[in-house]
Design a protein around this motif. Structure first.
Motif, PDB file in Angstrom:
ATOM      1  N   TRP A  42      42.326  52.123  35.858  1.00 52.27           N
ATOM      2  CA  TRP A  42      43.189  53.300  36.008  1.00 52.27           C
ATOM      3  C   TRP A  42      44.614  52.859  36.363  1.00 52.27           C
ATOM      4  CZ3 TRP A  42      45.382  55.377  40.640  1.00 52.27           C
ATOM      5  CH2 TRP A  42      46.034  56.601  40.447  1.00 52.27           C
ATOM      6  N   GLY A  43      44.722  51.864  37.268  1.00 54.04           N
ATOM      7  CA  GLY A  43      46.041  51.340  37.648  1.00 54.04           C
ATOM      8  C   GLY A  43      46.772  50.777  36.444  1.00 54.04           C
ATOM      9  N   LEU A  44      46.063  49.969  35.650  1.00 53.56           N
ATOM     10  CA  LEU A  44      46.677  49.381  34.457  1.00 53.56           C
ATOM     11  C   LEU A  44      47.116  50.479  33.492  1.00 53.56           C
ATOM     12  CD1 LEU A  44      44.356  46.342  33.711  1.00 53.56           C
ATOM     13  CD2 LEU A  44      46.756  46.290  34.398  1.00 53.56           C
ATOM     14  N   TYR A  45      46.227  51.455  33.300  1.00 51.27           N
ATOM     15  CA  TYR A  45      46.526  52.556  32.398  1.00 51.27           C
ATOM     16  C   TYR A  45      47.791  53.286  32.849  1.00 51.27           C
ATOM     17  CZ  TYR A  45      46.075  57.174  30.264  1.00 51.27           C
ATOM     18  OH  TYR A  45      46.334  58.337  29.602  1.00 51.27           O
ATOM     19  N   GLU A  46      47.892  53.513  34.169  1.00 55.28           N
ATOM     20  CA  GLU A  46      49.075  54.193  34.711  1.00 55.28           C
ATOM     21  C   GLU A  46      50.340  53.394  34.436  1.00 55.28           C
ATOM     22  OE1 GLU A  46      50.001  57.135  36.595  1.00 55.28           O
ATOM     23  OE2 GLU A  46      48.278  57.681  35.348  1.00 55.28           O
ATOM     24  N   ILE A  47      50.262  52.065  34.633  1.00 56.06           N
ATOM     25  CA  ILE A  47      51.440  51.227  34.401  1.00 56.06           C
ATOM     26  C   ILE A  47      51.879  51.328  32.941  1.00 56.06           C
ATOM     27  CG2 ILE A  47      52.227  48.825  34.248  1.00 56.06           C
ATOM     28  CD1 ILE A  47      50.655  48.249  36.788  1.00 56.06           C
ATOM     29  N   VAL A  48      50.899  51.205  32.041  1.00 61.97           N
ATOM     30  CA  VAL A  48      51.226  51.269  30.616  1.00 61.97           C
ATOM     31  C   VAL A  48      51.801  52.638  30.261  1.00 61.97           C
ATOM     32  CG1 VAL A  48      50.227  51.240  28.300  1.00 61.97           C
ATOM     33  CG2 VAL A  48      49.553  49.513  29.966  1.00 61.97           C
ATOM     34  N   GLN A  52      55.585  53.395  29.004  1.00 60.87           N
ATOM     35  CA  GLN A  52      55.835  54.035  27.709  1.00 60.87           C
ATOM     36  C   GLN A  52      56.677  55.287  27.866  1.00 60.87           C
ATOM     37  OE1 GLN A  52      52.048  54.585  25.891  1.00 60.87           O
ATOM     38  NE2 GLN A  52      52.175  52.672  24.711  1.00 60.87           N
ATOM     39  N   ALA A  53      56.316  56.104  28.869  1.00 58.37           N
ATOM     40  CA  ALA A  53      57.055  57.347  29.083  1.00 58.37           C
ATOM     41  C   ALA A  53      58.515  57.053  29.399  1.00 58.37           C
ATOM     42  CB  ALA A  53      56.420  58.133  30.224  1.00 58.37           C
ATOM     43  N   ASN A  54      58.735  56.034  30.226  1.00 63.72           N
ATOM     44  CA  ASN A  54      60.106  55.723  30.616  1.00 63.72           C
ATOM     45  C   ASN A  54      60.892  55.107  29.488  1.00 63.72           C
ATOM     46  OD1 ASN A  54      60.507  56.482  33.460  1.00 63.72           O
ATOM     47  ND2 ASN A  54      58.628  55.313  33.670  1.00 63.72           N
ATOM     48  N   LEU A  55      60.223  54.304  28.668  1.00 67.78           N
ATOM     49  CA  LEU A  55      60.906  53.750  27.498  1.00 67.78           C
ATOM     50  C   LEU A  55      61.312  54.883  26.568  1.00 67.78           C
ATOM     51  CD1 LEU A  55      58.792  50.584  26.653  1.00 67.78           C
ATOM     52  CD2 LEU A  55      61.166  50.648  27.385  1.00 67.78           C
TER      53      LEU A  55
ATOM     54  N   VAL B  12      60.658  45.295  34.114  1.00 72.41           N
ATOM     55  CA  VAL B  12      59.324  45.637  33.628  1.00 72.41           C
ATOM     56  C   VAL B  12      58.695  46.713  34.508  1.00 72.41           C
ATOM     57  CG1 VAL B  12      57.023  44.776  33.186  1.00 72.41           C
ATOM     58  CG2 VAL B  12      58.984  43.385  32.617  1.00 72.41           C
ATOM     59  N   PHE B  13      58.718  46.454  35.824  1.00 76.77           N
ATOM     60  CA  PHE B  13      58.060  47.408  36.707  1.00 76.77           C
ATOM     61  C   PHE B  13      58.977  48.564  37.081  1.00 76.77           C
ATOM     62  CE2 PHE B  13      55.814  43.386  37.379  1.00 76.77           C
ATOM     63  CZ  PHE B  13      54.601  43.799  36.877  1.00 76.77           C
ATOM     64  N   GLY B  14      60.274  48.249  37.158  1.00 71.72           N
ATOM     65  CA  GLY B  14      61.239  49.282  37.513  1.00 71.72           C
ATOM     66  C   GLY B  14      61.232  50.403  36.496  1.00 71.72           C
ATOM     67  N   LEU B  15      61.147  50.014  35.214  1.00 70.49           N
ATOM     68  CA  LEU B  15      61.102  51.025  34.180  1.00 70.49           C
ATOM     69  C   LEU B  15      59.922  51.953  34.426  1.00 70.49           C
ATOM     70  CD1 LEU B  15      61.837  48.960  30.963  1.00 70.49           C
ATOM     71  CD2 LEU B  15      63.258  50.749  31.934  1.00 70.49           C
ATOM     72  N   ALA B  16      58.863  51.327  34.932  1.00 70.02           N
ATOM     73  CA  ALA B  16      57.681  52.124  35.174  1.00 70.02           C
ATOM     74  C   ALA B  16      57.856  53.018  36.391  1.00 70.02           C
ATOM     75  CB  ALA B  16      56.477  51.209  35.369  1.00 70.02           C
ATOM     76  N   ALA B  17      58.548  52.472  37.413  1.00 67.11           N
ATOM     77  CA  ALA B  17      58.577  53.170  38.692  1.00 67.11           C
ATOM     78  C   ALA B  17      59.680  54.214  38.791  1.00 67.11           C
ATOM     79  CB  ALA B  17      58.734  52.164  39.824  1.00 67.11           C
TER      80      ALA B  17
END
Lengths: 401, 345
Positions: A42-48, A52-55, B12-17
């Motif tokens: 679930w953690g990995l899925y959230e990161i991905v 993606q959403a932020n990109l 990498v992580f900042g984009l996510a956070a």
């Protein structure tokens, strides 16, 4: 230290209550592991998802298609043809080859230097052993980055400009602050004859050495192999080339305008990085070698002396082979360190994988893609090195019956 | 190196956070109480720290102007010195709010990095510097030269293009840090140093003997330098963009740091709109000129900007006069330059 909880969990279930499954240690183990696994996924899925959403929000898309775009920038050193019209993928490849070059040469020379220093450290000669001690303590206690900068300054400072370059061997070799310029060999048709000669030489040497070893095992008479092997490796390819009409010409560097043209260049950045990595890693290897040699019981040395071997033979034939078993595993991690430390090349502008990756990232903006490539390549390189060293270790291991 | 790796990770992580964080940069900025501004690691005239870590320069003053517009206080700004390679990643990851670091506006940067350029605060072009003793008078004589430059810049790309277009060869010597580039040039590792021409004039002042170096006449590229923000936050983009326009409009209308209070009483409607003055009509009604609300700021946002740093002309004069750089293309449109702002109305 038994608490009430523990007691409840470990006590036997009431028979026939239908709740037996609750008390099964196996089931509880499975359940807790599945829960942890699900949380991880679930953690990995959230990161991905989040990435993606932020990109998408930044109007960027994830993909490797940028690799085929032309890079637009030049790199100072390349083992393969490269120009600013090459694509990003090739820029990364140039970086990888440069990393591989530094790593392979660095590993070879660090091993040689490290062995020498390690053996010197155990010398009975006070000056020699103190020198080795001083070397090890000085070098391994100064951060590598500092050493790289220091070597870069030391390599660059005393060298003259290209017009005042030091010349060697009748103007075929130049040394200046542009680097070391060497003649570049050009092979014409028929160069295969030289390669064929080399192949025959390698095969011949292998057979010869095996024959010599068998002869020694049977009769006890040693045959010198080193000089004939080297002679064969040099002479046979040369003979091949000669028979093919010497299809080899040299492109000599020459001063034109304010710089050199032609030849091939080894840039000062390469030397600085190479020296720093070799000298730094050798100090660790020296300690590994020393510990390896000390791990061989002194009785072995005495026994070999009793057999009439001299000091050199004792070291080469008795001590080192046994020490290798202790030396190889930690040596593997030093090789991995050297390879990974080569990424500090960025600091002095030697275009290794990290440098090329950084520049490609900056010019293309594909940070995640570029760094995943760089990461995977370093990982793969390290795994290959580790596998080779494991194989070597298995070969050198004490054969037990 | 360390910061670079950190930033790479942060990207990498900042984009996510930073999902909700950067959606409303203005709220974030207001909440933390200052604008975090990415600047260079030291370029005289644009962003340069003194020994007390007081930053000065055109890019620095622009950051102060943004802070003044938001807080009414030009000192509410913190600076993050960034090298060329780190800068866009730092902005993407949200570790800075605005990047004001002599960065060239190009199509790929504007469209593929998830960033937006807010304007051109300085029109520049790439030039070459050589030691006088090299005896070179023109960039066309540089065939075969070794050229020092910084990686991750448009300079690096223009350089490759220029030599290719002129069928000349060169050898690149590129470093990540500007200091390394300068050191290599001064130690003779390369024959030529190239960057934006304003940068050449600024850097030569740091050399022990500035007179031993000369800037070649050729300008080989267009380098429109300006502030950058993240894409996707239209309000913050507008604040940064209109801060720049406000600086220009103030100069055009003659509003200076010294006379801004006095100008509030001006009868010129353009100035009244610029300064957000409430106009009292003779019949007792009043009309507001509050254009700040369109970007989420108070009516006196331009007053604050001009009080904080002056108008564009004053900023230019204060920072770039020492480099003996003329206004040239950076003069206002009505004085033969390219600096042109849409009107506030």
């Amino acid at each position: 230290m038994t608490t009430a909880d523990d007691k409840r969990l470990t006590s036997a279930p009431p028979k026939g209550s239908g709740m037996d499954w609750l008390y099964s240690a196996k089931l509880r183990g499975w359940v807790s592991q599945i829960v942890v696994l699900l949380l991880l996924l679930w953690g990995l899925y959230e990161i991905v998802q989040n990435t993606q959403a932020n990109l998408a929000r930044l109007n960027k898309h994830f993909g490797f298609d940028f690799l085929s775009q032309s890079s637009g920038f030049d790199l100072s050193t390349s083992l393969i043809w490269y120009s600013s019209s090459s694509n990003y993928a090739r820029a990364l490849l140039v970086g990888f080859y440069n990393t591989a070059l530094v790593a392979v040469l660095g590993i070879i020379f660090a091993t040689l230097l490290g062995f020498t220093i390690g053996v010197m450290r155990l010398s009975k000669n006070w000056i020699v052993s103190r020198f080795a001690l001083g070397y090890v303590e000085l070098v391994r206690n100064v951060p590598l980055l500092v050493q790289i900068f220091a070597w870069y300054a030391l390599v660059l400072k005393p060298l003259p400009g290209p017009k005042q370059a030091y010349t060697f061997f009748n103007s075929s070799l130049f040394l200046s602050n542009r680097g070391l310029l060497l003649p570049h060999p050009n092979f014409a048709d028929g160069a295969w004859a030289g390669l064929a000669g080399l192949a025959i030489a390698i095969a011949g040497v292998a057979i010869f050495r095996r024959w010599a070893a068998r002869k020694q095992a049977q009769t006890g008479i040693a045959t010198p192999t080193v000089v004939p092997s080297i002679a064969a490796l040099i002479l046979l390819p040369a003979l091949g080339l000669l028979l093919a009409g010497w299809p080899l010409s040299w492109d000599f560097p020459e001063l034109a305008g304010f710089n050199f043209r032609g030849g091939m260049t080894l840039v000062p950045e390469f030397f600085a990085l190479f020296l720093a990595l070799v000298i730094y890693t050798a100090s660790f290897i020296a300690e590994i070698v020393r510990s390896g040699i000390l791990a061989v019981s002194h009785g072995q040395t005495e026994a070999s002396q009793a057999l009439g071997l001299d000091g050199n033979q004792t070291l080469r034939l008795v001590v080192i082979p046994q020490a290798m078993r202790v030396i190889i595993p930690p040596m593997a991690s030093q090789y991995l360190n050297l390879t990974k430390n080569s990424s500090l090349a960025v600091a002095i502008g030697f275009p290794d994988l990290m440098y090329a990756g950084g520049t490609v990232n900056n010019q293309s903006g594909a940070a995640i893609e570029v760094f995943s490539i760089v990461l995977v390549v370093y990982l793969a390189t390290s795994l290959v090195t580790a596998t080779l060293m494991n194989w070597f270790n298995a070969r050198m291991k004490l054969v037990e019956r | 190196m360390k910061t670079f790796k950190t930033l790479a990770l942060a990207s990498v992580f900042g984009l996510a956070a930073a999902a909700t964080a950067s959606a409303a940069t203005l709220d974030d900025v207001k909440a933390k109480g200052f604008v975090q501004c990415g600047v260079s690691q030291g370029l005289i005239g644009f962003s340069n720290p003194d020994d007390q870590n007081n930053w000065t320069g055109l890019d620095v003053d622009f950051c102060k102007a943004v802070a003044a517009a938001v807080f009414g206080d030009a000192t509410k700004v913190k600076f993050s010195p960034l090298n060329a390679k780190e800068r866009f990643t730092a902005l993407q990851s949200g570790s800075i709010d605005v990047l004001s670091r002599n960065s060239t506006w190009t199509m790929s940067r504007d469209t593929t990095l998830g960033l937006s350029f807010a304007g051109v605060t300085y029109y520049d072009g790439q030039g070459f510097m050589v030691p006088t003793k090299l005896g070179v008078k023109s960039a066309t004589e540089l065939n075969g030269a070794s050229v020092c430059t910084q990686t991750g810049t448009t300079t690096e790309l223009n350089l490759a293009d220029y030599f290719k277009a002129n069928k000349m060869e060169y050898k690149i010597v590129a470093f990540e840090k500007n200091e390394e580039v300068l050191k290599a040039y001064q130690e003779g590792r390369c024959d030529v140093f190239t960057t934006d021409q304003s940068g050449l004039y600024a850097e030569v002042l740091k050399f022990p003997n500035p007179a031993d170096h000369m800037v070649l006449p050729e300008i080989i590229s267009k380098e429109p330098l300006g502030p950058v923000v993240r894409q996707g936050d239209a309000q913050w983009f507008n604040i940064v963009k209109w801060t720049y326009y406000a600086l220009l409009n103030a100069e055009e209308l003659g509003v200076t740091q010294a006379n801004v209070e006095e100008m509030k009483g001006s009868a010129n409607p353009e100035i009244q709109r610029l300064l957000g003055v409430n106009v009292k009509n003779p019949d007792g009604t009043d009309a507001d000129n509050d254009f700040g609300k369109g970007i989420g700021l108070g009516p006196d946002w331009v007053v604050n900007i001009v009080k904080g740093v002056g108008n564009y002309g004053e900023v230019f004069e204060r920072n770039l006069a020492q480099l003996k750089i003329a206004r040239g293309k950076n003069a206002l449109w009505n004085q033969g330059g390219l600096q042109y702002a849409p009107p506030i109305r």
